[in-house]
Motif scaffolding. Sequence first.
Motif, PDB file in Angstrom:
ATOM      1  N   GLY A  74     -16.723  -6.908  34.407  1.00  0.00           N
ATOM      2  CA  GLY A  74     -17.770  -7.785  33.901  1.00  0.00           C
ATOM      3  C   GLY A  74     -18.637  -8.344  35.002  1.00  0.00           C
ATOM      4  N   ILE A  75     -18.052  -8.783  36.093  1.00  0.00           N
ATOM      5  CA  ILE A  75     -18.824  -9.327  37.206  1.00  0.00           C
ATOM      6  C   ILE A  75     -19.595  -8.212  37.902  1.00  0.00           C
ATOM      7  CG2 ILE A  75     -18.670 -10.471  39.451  1.00  0.00           C
ATOM      8  CD1 ILE A  75     -16.368 -12.103  38.374  1.00  0.00           C
ATOM      9  N   LEU A  76     -18.957  -7.065  38.075  1.00  0.00           N
ATOM     10  CA  LEU A  76     -19.637  -5.945  38.716  1.00  0.00           C
ATOM     11  C   LEU A  76     -20.862  -5.521  37.909  1.00  0.00           C
ATOM     12  CD1 LEU A  76     -19.514  -4.049  41.129  1.00  0.00           C
ATOM     13  CD2 LEU A  76     -18.099  -2.504  39.768  1.00  0.00           C
ATOM     14  N   ALA A  77     -20.773  -5.614  36.593  1.00  0.00           N
ATOM     15  CA  ALA A  77     -21.920  -5.288  35.754  1.00  0.00           C
ATOM     16  C   ALA A  77     -23.084  -6.237  36.032  1.00  0.00           C
ATOM     17  CB  ALA A  77     -21.522  -5.347  34.272  1.00  0.00           C
ATOM     18  N   HIS A  78     -22.794  -7.518  36.287  1.00  0.00           N
ATOM     19  CA  HIS A  78     -23.855  -8.459  36.667  1.00  0.00           C
ATOM     20  C   HIS A  78     -24.516  -8.035  37.981  1.00  0.00           C
ATOM     21  CE1 HIS A  78     -23.666 -11.747  33.746  1.00  0.00           C
ATOM     22  NE2 HIS A  78     -22.341 -11.651  33.752  1.00  0.00           N
ATOM     23  N   VAL A  79     -23.714  -7.574  38.935  1.00  0.00           N
ATOM     24  CA  VAL A  79     -24.267  -7.111  40.217  1.00  0.00           C
ATOM     25  C   VAL A  79     -25.251  -5.970  39.977  1.00  0.00           C
ATOM     26  CG1 VAL A  79     -23.721  -6.041  42.441  1.00  0.00           C
ATOM     27  CG2 VAL A  79     -22.243  -7.857  41.536  1.00  0.00           C
ATOM     28  N   VAL A  80     -24.847  -5.011  39.146  1.00  0.00           N
ATOM     29  CA  VAL A  80     -25.712  -3.863  38.850  1.00  0.00           C
ATOM     30  C   VAL A  80     -26.995  -4.316  38.171  1.00  0.00           C
ATOM     31  CG1 VAL A  80     -25.894  -1.713  37.535  1.00  0.00           C
ATOM     32  CG2 VAL A  80     -23.773  -2.263  38.737  1.00  0.00           C
ATOM     33  N   ASP A  81     -26.887  -5.212  37.203  1.00  0.00           N
ATOM     34  CA  ASP A  81     -28.072  -5.706  36.498  1.00  0.00           C
ATOM     35  C   ASP A  81     -29.042  -6.393  37.457  1.00  0.00           C
ATOM     36  OD1 ASP A  81     -27.095  -4.743  34.115  1.00  0.00           O
ATOM     37  OD2 ASP A  81     -26.338  -6.684  33.414  1.00  0.00           O
ATOM     38  N   GLU A  82     -28.511  -7.256  38.332  1.00  0.00           N
ATOM     39  CA  GLU A  82     -29.372  -7.979  39.262  1.00  0.00           C
ATOM     40  C   GLU A  82     -30.051  -7.038  40.253  1.00  0.00           C
ATOM     41  OE1 GLU A  82     -30.284 -11.146  39.318  1.00  0.00           O
ATOM     42  OE2 GLU A  82     -29.096 -11.578  37.512  1.00  0.00           O
ATOM     43  N   ALA A  83     -29.386  -5.903  40.554  1.00  0.00           N
ATOM     44  CA  ALA A  83     -29.944  -4.925  41.510  1.00  0.00           C
ATOM     45  C   ALA A  83     -30.987  -4.023  40.878  1.00  0.00           C
ATOM     46  CB  ALA A  83     -28.819  -4.084  42.097  1.00  0.00           C
ATOM     47  N   GLY A  84     -31.137  -4.097  39.557  1.00  0.00           N
ATOM     48  CA  GLY A  84     -32.165  -3.286  38.901  1.00  0.00           C
ATOM     49  C   GLY A  84     -31.633  -2.263  37.928  1.00  0.00           C
ATOM     50  N   GLY A  85     -30.330  -2.246  37.695  1.00  0.00           N
ATOM     51  CA  GLY A  85     -29.782  -1.330  36.706  1.00  0.00           C
ATOM     52  C   GLY A  85     -29.072  -0.139  37.315  1.00  0.00           C
ATOM     53  N   GLN A 143     -29.815   2.824  37.992  1.00  0.00           N
ATOM     54  CA  GLN A 143     -30.496   3.682  38.967  1.00  0.00           C
ATOM     55  C   GLN A 143     -30.654   3.010  40.330  1.00  0.00           C
ATOM     56  OE1 GLN A 143     -31.024   6.814  37.904  1.00  0.00           O
ATOM     57  NE2 GLN A 143     -30.138   6.036  35.990  1.00  0.00           N
ATOM     58  N   ALA A 144     -30.175   1.807  40.465  1.00  0.00           N
ATOM     59  CA  ALA A 144     -30.322   1.070  41.732  1.00  0.00           C
ATOM     60  C   ALA A 144     -29.596   1.783  42.867  1.00  0.00           C
ATOM     61  CB  ALA A 144     -29.779  -0.348  41.572  1.00  0.00           C
ATOM     62  N   THR A 145     -30.149   1.649  44.064  1.00  0.00           N
ATOM     63  CA  THR A 145     -29.503   2.168  45.270  1.00  0.00           C
ATOM     64  C   THR A 145     -28.554   1.094  45.792  1.00  0.00           C
ATOM     65  OG1 THR A 145     -31.419   3.524  45.835  1.00  0.00           O
ATOM     66  CG2 THR A 145     -29.891   3.007  47.617  1.00  0.00           C
ATOM     67  N   ILE A 146     -27.258   1.405  45.759  1.00  0.00           N
ATOM     68  CA  ILE A 146     -26.226   0.435  46.112  1.00  0.00           C
ATOM     69  C   ILE A 146     -25.478   0.918  47.343  1.00  0.00           C
ATOM     70  CG2 ILE A 146     -24.105  -0.718  45.339  1.00  0.00           C
ATOM     71  CD1 ILE A 146     -25.157  -0.368  42.451  1.00  0.00           C
ATOM     72  N   VAL A 147     -25.339   0.042  48.331  1.00  0.00           N
ATOM     73  CA  VAL A 147     -24.619   0.357  49.566  1.00  0.00           C
ATOM     74  C   VAL A 147     -23.394  -0.529  49.653  1.00  0.00           C
ATOM     75  CG1 VAL A 147     -24.715   0.242  52.076  1.00  0.00           C
ATOM     76  CG2 VAL A 147     -26.637   1.188  50.812  1.00  0.00           C
ATOM     77  N   ILE A 148     -22.235   0.095  49.824  1.00  0.00           N
ATOM     78  CA  ILE A 148     -20.969  -0.618  49.942  1.00  0.00           C
ATOM     79  C   ILE A 148     -20.577  -0.701  51.413  1.00  0.00           C
ATOM     80  CG2 ILE A 148     -18.548  -0.672  49.244  1.00  0.00           C
ATOM     81  CD1 ILE A 148     -20.635  -0.839  46.943  1.00  0.00           C
ATOM     82  N   VAL A 207     -24.873   5.508  44.892  1.00  0.00           N
ATOM     83  CA  VAL A 207     -23.978   4.571  45.575  1.00  0.00           C
ATOM     84  C   VAL A 207     -23.449   5.226  46.844  1.00  0.00           C
ATOM     85  CG1 VAL A 207     -21.968   3.059  45.368  1.00  0.00           C
ATOM     86  CG2 VAL A 207     -23.289   3.664  43.321  1.00  0.00           C
ATOM     87  N   THR A 208     -23.533   4.510  47.973  1.00  0.00           N
ATOM     88  CA  THR A 208     -23.122   5.028  49.275  1.00  0.00           C
ATOM     89  C   THR A 208     -22.202   4.023  49.950  1.00  0.00           C
ATOM     90  OG1 THR A 208     -25.270   6.119  49.524  1.00  0.00           O
ATOM     91  CG2 THR A 208     -23.960   5.864  51.516  1.00  0.00           C
ATOM     92  N   VAL A 209     -21.252   4.524  50.714  1.00  0.00           N
ATOM     93  CA  VAL A 209     -20.366   3.669  51.505  1.00  0.00           C
ATOM     94  C   VAL A 209     -20.754   3.796  52.972  1.00  0.00           C
ATOM     95  CG1 VAL A 209     -17.997   3.215  52.231  1.00  0.00           C
ATOM     96  CG2 VAL A 209     -18.464   3.923  49.869  1.00  0.00           C
ATOM     97  N   LEU A 210     -20.974   2.666  53.631  1.00  0.00           N
ATOM     98  CA  LEU A 210     -21.222   2.640  55.073  1.00  0.00           C
ATOM     99  C   LEU A 210     -19.958   2.126  55.758  1.00  0.00           C
ATOM    100  CD1 LEU A 210     -24.856   1.250  55.543  1.00  0.00           C
ATOM    101  CD2 LEU A 210     -24.077   3.573  55.059  1.00  0.00           C
ATOM    102  N   ASP A 211     -19.277   3.008  56.451  1.00  0.00           N
ATOM    103  CA  ASP A 211     -18.008   2.668  57.108  1.00  0.00           C
ATOM    104  C   ASP A 211     -18.307   2.100  58.495  1.00  0.00           C
ATOM    105  OD1 ASP A 211     -15.402   2.393  57.826  1.00  0.00           O
ATOM    106  OD2 ASP A 211     -14.944   4.536  57.918  1.00  0.00           O
ATOM    107  N   ILE A 212     -18.663   0.817  58.530  1.00  0.00           N
ATOM    108  CA  ILE A 212     -19.046   0.145  59.771  1.00  0.00           C
ATOM    109  C   ILE A 212     -17.807  -0.498  60.388  1.00  0.00           C
ATOM    110  CG2 ILE A 212     -20.420  -1.722  60.774  1.00  0.00           C
ATOM    111  CD1 ILE A 212     -22.456  -1.262  58.532  1.00  0.00           C
TER     112      ILE A 212
END
Length: 289
Positions: free
Chosen positions: A35-46, A48-53, A80-85
């Motif tokens: 449920g919370i993760l869905a809010h993150v996606v909505d706030e990012a634009g849905g 199709q948003a480009t999400i970096v972990i 969705v992409t993971v940046l292993d920093i």
Amino acid sequence: MSTIHIKGTLIPIGGNEDKGFEENEIHRLDYVEEGILAHVVDEAGGKQATIVIIPTASSIPIEVGENYLTAFATLGCTDVTVLDIRSQEDSESEDFINQIKSADCVMFSGGDQSKIAKHIGNSTIHNILLERYKNDSGFVIAGTSAGAMAMSQEMIAGGSAAKSFVKGAVKMRQGLGLIPELVIDTHFIQRGRFGRITEAIAKFSKCTGFGFAEDTGMIIKNGKNCTVIGSGMVIVFDGQKLTHNNQKILDEGTPMTMANLTLHILANGDQYNIESHQVTVLPIEAPFI
């Protein structure tokens, strides 16, 4: 950072490591419930948003990154992409920098917040995050547990809950400074962290403390307008009206005295304004968001 012109959105989350997953970090999704993760996606634009972990805080970043990819895919996200920093050198990688520049949302995992400060703080990526958060409308920075705590300027780096309300119970260091008005703590109810955030506010009384229960977050707009999401609560510690605070003169290990520390207990849908310190509570019959 002045809140007057901030256009981005922050979403600190209290973690949820014990909700239906195994204790071993590799087997659990301790960052967020769907449920919370869905809010993150909505706030990012849905979807199709480009999400970096960014799983920098984790002791097993590859596995945690894969868990994030699975979780976002479950919500229908396609980019969705993971940046292993794992070092300051990684935070200067041209490829990583370009991905941060083009992301709609950057999400920090849980783990050890000091790793985020060490490997990302004062880097090019850190500067880009600060600039985009201030100037890019729709840009989202989310973080769970350690990822939420690292958003502060005065960051809680550790401390014993068993030594609550005693000077020296909390260890502080510099965080990413995304929202310097706040000190953030997580897993707050479950791990009994009242004492260490109280000392943090005694040390930095111009800050407001936010203690997040698990499965609970806040959507923070324009650096000041906060709305609670999730199933738990956020405890707000406001030291603006303190009339007594002896933290500075005490020896380590001595119980502290604080008078007129203001607390608010906020739940789903309730709002708090960081600038005015005003609370807006939803009517009892209001729907869960």
